[in-house]
Design a protein around this motif. Structure first.
Motif, PDB file in Angstrom:
ATOM      1  N   THR A   1       0.827  -1.197   0.000  1.00 20.57           N
ATOM      2  CA  THR A   1       0.000   0.000   0.000  1.00 20.57           C
ATOM      3  C   THR A   1       0.866   1.253   0.000  1.00 20.57           C
ATOM      4  O   THR A   1       0.569   2.224  -0.703  1.00 20.57           O
ATOM      5  N   LYS A   2       1.939   1.240   0.773  1.00 21.32           N
ATOM      6  CA  LYS A   2       2.842   2.388   0.811  1.00 21.32           C
ATOM      7  C   LYS A   2       3.473   2.624  -0.554  1.00 21.32           C
ATOM      8  O   LYS A   2       3.564   3.758  -1.027  1.00 21.32           O
ATOM      9  N   ALA A   3       3.929   1.520  -1.185  1.00 25.38           N
ATOM     10  CA  ALA A   3       4.541   1.635  -2.509  1.00 25.38           C
ATOM     11  C   ALA A   3       3.517   2.121  -3.531  1.00 25.38           C
ATOM     12  O   ALA A   3       3.827   2.959  -4.392  1.00 25.38           O
ATOM     13  N   GLU A   4       2.288   1.600  -3.433  1.00 20.21           N
ATOM     14  CA  GLU A   4       1.236   2.015  -4.359  1.00 20.21           C
ATOM     15  C   GLU A   4       0.886   3.486  -4.166  1.00 20.21           C
ATOM     16  O   GLU A   4       0.650   4.211  -5.140  1.00 20.21           O
ATOM     17  N   ALA A   5       0.846   3.934  -2.922  1.00 20.52           N
ATOM     18  CA  ALA A   5       0.526   5.332  -2.639  1.00 20.52           C
ATOM     19  C   ALA A   5       1.585   6.260  -3.226  1.00 20.52           C
ATOM     20  O   ALA A   5       1.272   7.307  -3.801  1.00 20.52           O
ATOM     21  N   LYS A   6       2.840   5.829  -3.087  1.00 16.49           N
ATOM     22  CA  LYS A   6       3.930   6.631  -3.646  1.00 16.49           C
ATOM     23  C   LYS A   6       3.836   6.673  -5.163  1.00 16.49           C
ATOM     24  O   LYS A   6       3.985   7.735  -5.781  1.00 16.49           O
ATOM     25  N   GLN A   7       3.559   5.512  -5.780  1.00 18.16           N
ATOM     26  CA  GLN A   7       3.438   5.443  -7.231  1.00 18.16           C
ATOM     27  C   GLN A   7       2.267   6.278  -7.717  1.00 18.16           C
ATOM     28  O   GLN A   7       2.365   6.987  -8.726  1.00 18.16           O
ATOM     29  N   ASN A   8       1.152   6.214  -7.012  1.00 18.30           N
ATOM     30  CA  ASN A   8      -0.019   7.007  -7.397  1.00 18.30           C
ATOM     31  C   ASN A   8       0.275   8.504  -7.308  1.00 18.30           C
ATOM     32  O   ASN A   8      -0.166   9.280  -8.158  1.00 18.30           O
ATOM     33  N   ALA A   9       0.998   8.895  -6.256  1.00 15.42           N
ATOM     34  CA  ALA A   9       1.355  10.311  -6.104  1.00 15.42           C
ATOM     35  C   ALA A   9       2.272  10.767  -7.230  1.00 15.42           C
ATOM     36  O   ALA A   9       2.117  11.869  -7.774  1.00 15.42           O
ATOM     37  N   GLN A  10       3.213   9.900  -7.609  1.00 16.43           N
ATOM     38  CA  GLN A  10       4.116  10.241  -8.712  1.00 16.43           C
ATOM     39  C   GLN A  10       3.358  10.342 -10.026  1.00 16.43           C
ATOM     40  O   GLN A  10       3.592  11.259 -10.821  1.00 16.43           O
ATOM     41  N   ASN A  11       2.449   9.395 -10.253  1.00 15.04           N
ATOM     42  CA  ASN A  11       1.651   9.428 -11.479  1.00 15.04           C
ATOM     43  C   ASN A  11       0.783  10.678 -11.543  1.00 15.04           C
ATOM     44  O   ASN A  11       0.618  11.285 -12.613  1.00 15.04           O
ATOM     45  N   LYS A  12       0.213  11.058 -10.401  1.00 16.80           N
ATOM     46  CA  LYS A  12      -0.624  12.261 -10.348  1.00 16.80           C
ATOM     47  C   LYS A  12       0.215  13.499 -10.655  1.00 16.80           C
ATOM     48  O   LYS A  12      -0.225  14.403 -11.382  1.00 16.80           O
ATOM     49  N   ASN A  13       1.437  13.527 -10.125  1.00 15.23           N
ATOM     50  CA  ASN A  13       2.324  14.658 -10.370  1.00 15.23           C
ATOM     51  C   ASN A  13       2.696  14.741 -11.847  1.00 15.23           C
ATOM     52  O   ASN A  13       2.728  15.831 -12.437  1.00 15.23           O
ATOM     53  N   ILE A  14       2.960  13.583 -12.454  1.00 16.65           N
ATOM     54  CA  ILE A  14       3.282  13.553 -13.886  1.00 16.65           C
ATOM     55  C   ILE A  14       2.092  14.021 -14.711  1.00 16.65           C
ATOM     56  O   ILE A  14       2.234  14.805 -15.658  1.00 16.65           O
ATOM     57  N   GLU A  15       0.904  13.547 -14.356  1.00 16.88           N
ATOM     58  CA  GLU A  15      -0.302  13.933 -15.083  1.00 16.88           C
ATOM     59  C   GLU A  15      -0.540  15.436 -14.999  1.00 16.88           C
ATOM     60  O   GLU A  15      -0.834  16.093 -16.009  1.00 16.88           O
ATOM     61  N   ASP A  16      -0.414  15.987 -13.791  1.00 19.68           N
ATOM     62  CA  ASP A  16      -0.618  17.426 -13.618  1.00 19.68           C
ATOM     63  C   ASP A  16       0.430  18.235 -14.382  1.00 19.68           C
ATOM     64  O   ASP A  16       0.113  19.262 -15.010  1.00 19.68           O
ATOM     65  N   SER A  17       1.682  17.771 -14.337  1.00 21.76           N
ATOM     66  CA  SER A  17       2.761  18.487 -15.024  1.00 21.76           C
ATOM     67  C   SER A  17       2.553  18.481 -16.532  1.00 21.76           C
ATOM     68  O   SER A  17       2.702  19.518 -17.191  1.00 21.76           O
ATOM     69  N   LEU A  18       2.217  17.314 -17.087  1.00 25.00           N
ATOM     70  CA  LEU A  18       1.998  17.224 -18.532  1.00 25.00           C
ATOM     71  C   LEU A  18       0.811  18.074 -18.973  1.00 25.00           C
ATOM     72  O   LEU A  18       0.858  18.730 -20.024  1.00 25.00           O
ATOM     73  N   SER A  19      -0.242  18.082 -18.181  1.00 25.15           N
ATOM     74  CA  SER A  19      -1.411  18.884 -18.523  1.00 25.15           C
ATOM     75  C   SER A  19      -1.072  20.362 -18.523  1.00 25.15           C
ATOM     76  O   SER A  19      -1.471  21.113 -19.426  1.00 25.15           O
ATOM     77  N   PHE A  20      -0.298  20.791 -17.517  1.00 31.24           N
ATOM     78  CA  PHE A  20       0.098  22.194 -17.433  1.00 31.24           C
ATOM     79  C   PHE A  20       0.991  22.588 -18.603  1.00 31.24           C
ATOM     80  O   PHE A  20       0.791  23.626 -19.242  1.00 31.24           O
ATOM     81  N   ILE A  21       1.986  21.744 -18.892  1.00 32.94           N
ATOM     82  CA  ILE A  21       2.906  22.035 -19.989  1.00 32.94           C
ATOM     83  C   ILE A  21       2.161  22.112 -21.323  1.00 32.94           C
ATOM     84  O   ILE A  21       2.391  23.003 -22.136  1.00 32.94           O
ATOM     85  N   MET A  22       1.250  21.165 -21.549  1.00 32.85           N
ATOM     86  CA  MET A  22       0.484  21.144 -22.787  1.00 32.85           C
ATOM     87  C   MET A  22      -0.335  22.426 -22.952  1.00 32.85           C
ATOM     88  O   MET A  22      -0.363  23.044 -24.022  1.00 32.85           O
ATOM     89  N   ALA A  23      -0.975  22.849 -21.877  1.00 33.68           N
ATOM     90  CA  ALA A  23      -1.800  24.057 -21.940  1.00 33.68           C
ATOM     91  C   ALA A  23      -0.953  25.293 -22.202  1.00 33.68           C
ATOM     92  O   ALA A  23      -1.313  26.151 -23.016  1.00 33.68           O
ATOM     93  N   MET A  24       0.196  25.381 -21.506  1.00 37.25           N
ATOM     94  CA  MET A  24       1.047  26.563 -21.661  1.00 37.25           C
ATOM     95  C   MET A  24       1.689  26.633 -23.054  1.00 37.25           C
ATOM     96  O   MET A  24       1.760  27.703 -23.673  1.00 37.25           O
ATOM     97  N   VAL A  25       2.154  25.488 -23.556  1.00 35.05           N
ATOM     98  CA  VAL A  25       2.776  25.463 -24.882  1.00 35.05           C
ATOM     99  C   VAL A  25       1.765  25.810 -25.951  1.00 35.05           C
ATOM    100  O   VAL A  25       2.035  26.603 -26.869  1.00 35.05           O
ATOM    101  N   TYR A  26       0.575  25.261 -25.869  1.00 39.30           N
ATOM    102  CA  TYR A  26      -0.452  25.538 -26.875  1.00 39.30           C
ATOM    103  C   TYR A  26      -0.822  27.016 -26.855  1.00 39.30           C
ATOM    104  O   TYR A  26      -0.986  27.645 -27.907  1.00 39.30           O
ATOM    105  N   GLN A  27      -0.935  27.571 -25.658  1.00 41.85           N
ATOM    106  CA  GLN A  27      -1.276  28.998 -25.557  1.00 41.85           C
ATOM    107  C   GLN A  27      -0.164  29.868 -26.138  1.00 41.85           C
ATOM    108  O   GLN A  27      -0.418  30.840 -26.846  1.00 41.85           O
ATOM    109  N   GLN A  28       1.089  29.518 -25.855  1.00 45.60           N
ATOM    110  CA  GLN A  28       2.220  30.290 -26.361  1.00 45.60           C
ATOM    111  C   GLN A  28       2.289  30.224 -27.882  1.00 45.60           C
ATOM    112  O   GLN A  28       2.556  31.223 -28.545  1.00 45.60           O
ATOM    113  N   MET A  29       2.043  29.038 -28.439  1.00 47.45           N
ATOM    114  CA  MET A  29       2.095  28.885 -29.887  1.00 47.45           C
ATOM    115  C   MET A  29       1.027  29.728 -30.587  1.00 47.45           C
ATOM    116  O   MET A  29       1.168  30.073 -31.761  1.00 47.45           O
TER     117      MET A  29
END
Length: 214
Positions: free
Chosen positions: A116-144
């Protein structure tokens, strides 16, 4: 707990509750050690040592040295054995959540905690990656969307966003899957630099006592 389920049929009482009630009854019956039982026990308990037993003790000793408050800083062998006994009784034998478990069930529960601890850490990392990619995608598209194409009569003309659906379908775009593209080369170079930075930070933090488990 008995009052909570007093209007519930015995067969409908959850098994976990039934087991907890049985455990509580058993603990109440054996709450005190009788004088007769106490007098029959040896005043000194001798544990025969062996190479295997010494290995286990040394592992426990290392843990206690990292947590000296658990034994008030007393690192004697008998103190550590006494702490291990008290810890097990207070957190396993007397616990309503653990005391009624069979040995295999207890091991399974401990293993699930690790997973459960390992899964929680993995889920947190995945959530961070998802949020980062979404932010980058939005910012790049807006800049373009604000890239100037030409300047005429002091008027800036903007080109169609190269990331728009029409542009991508018509012209296409480079991906990191093609090793010959500049995008792929830049992406691979970035991953190498990031790996070096991560190793450097990990090494620096280890000298400060910060532990990384990834």
């Amino acid at each position: 707990m008995t009052n909570k389920y007093q209007d519930t049929l015995r067969a409908e009482v959850p098994e976990t509750v039934e087991a907890e009630l049985i455990l509580i009854d058993s603990l109440l019956e054996n709450a005190d050690v009788s004088e007769d039982v106490y007098r029959k026990q040896p005043r000194t308990v001798t544990i025969k040592n062996s190479r295997d037993e010494e290995w286990y003790f040394q592992q426990m000793l290392r843990w206690v040295e990292k947590n000296p408050m658990t034994v008030d800083g007393q690192l004697g062998r008998s103190t550590i054995y006494r702490f291990a006994l008290h810890f097990f009784v207070e957190n396993i034998a007397l616990s309503s959540q653990n005391g009624a478990l069979r040995y295999a069930q207890l091991l399974g529960k401990l293993n699930r905690l690790t997973v459960t601890k390992a899964e929680a850490k993995q889920n947190a990392q995945n959530k961070n990656i998802e949020d980062s990619l979404s932010f980058i995608m939005a910012m790049v598209y807006q800049q373009m969307g604000y890239m100037p194409e030409s300047l005429k009569d002091n008027q800036i003309n903007y080109q169609l966003n190269p990331m728009s659906e029409i542009e991508v379908q018509t012209i296409g775009t480079a991906t990191e899957l093609n090793d010959d593209t500049e995008l792929s080369k830049s992406f691979n170079a970035y991953k190498l630099v990031r790996t070096r930075d991560k190793q450097r930070i990990k090494k620096t933090n280890q000298t400060k006592g910060v532990i990384f488990d990834d």
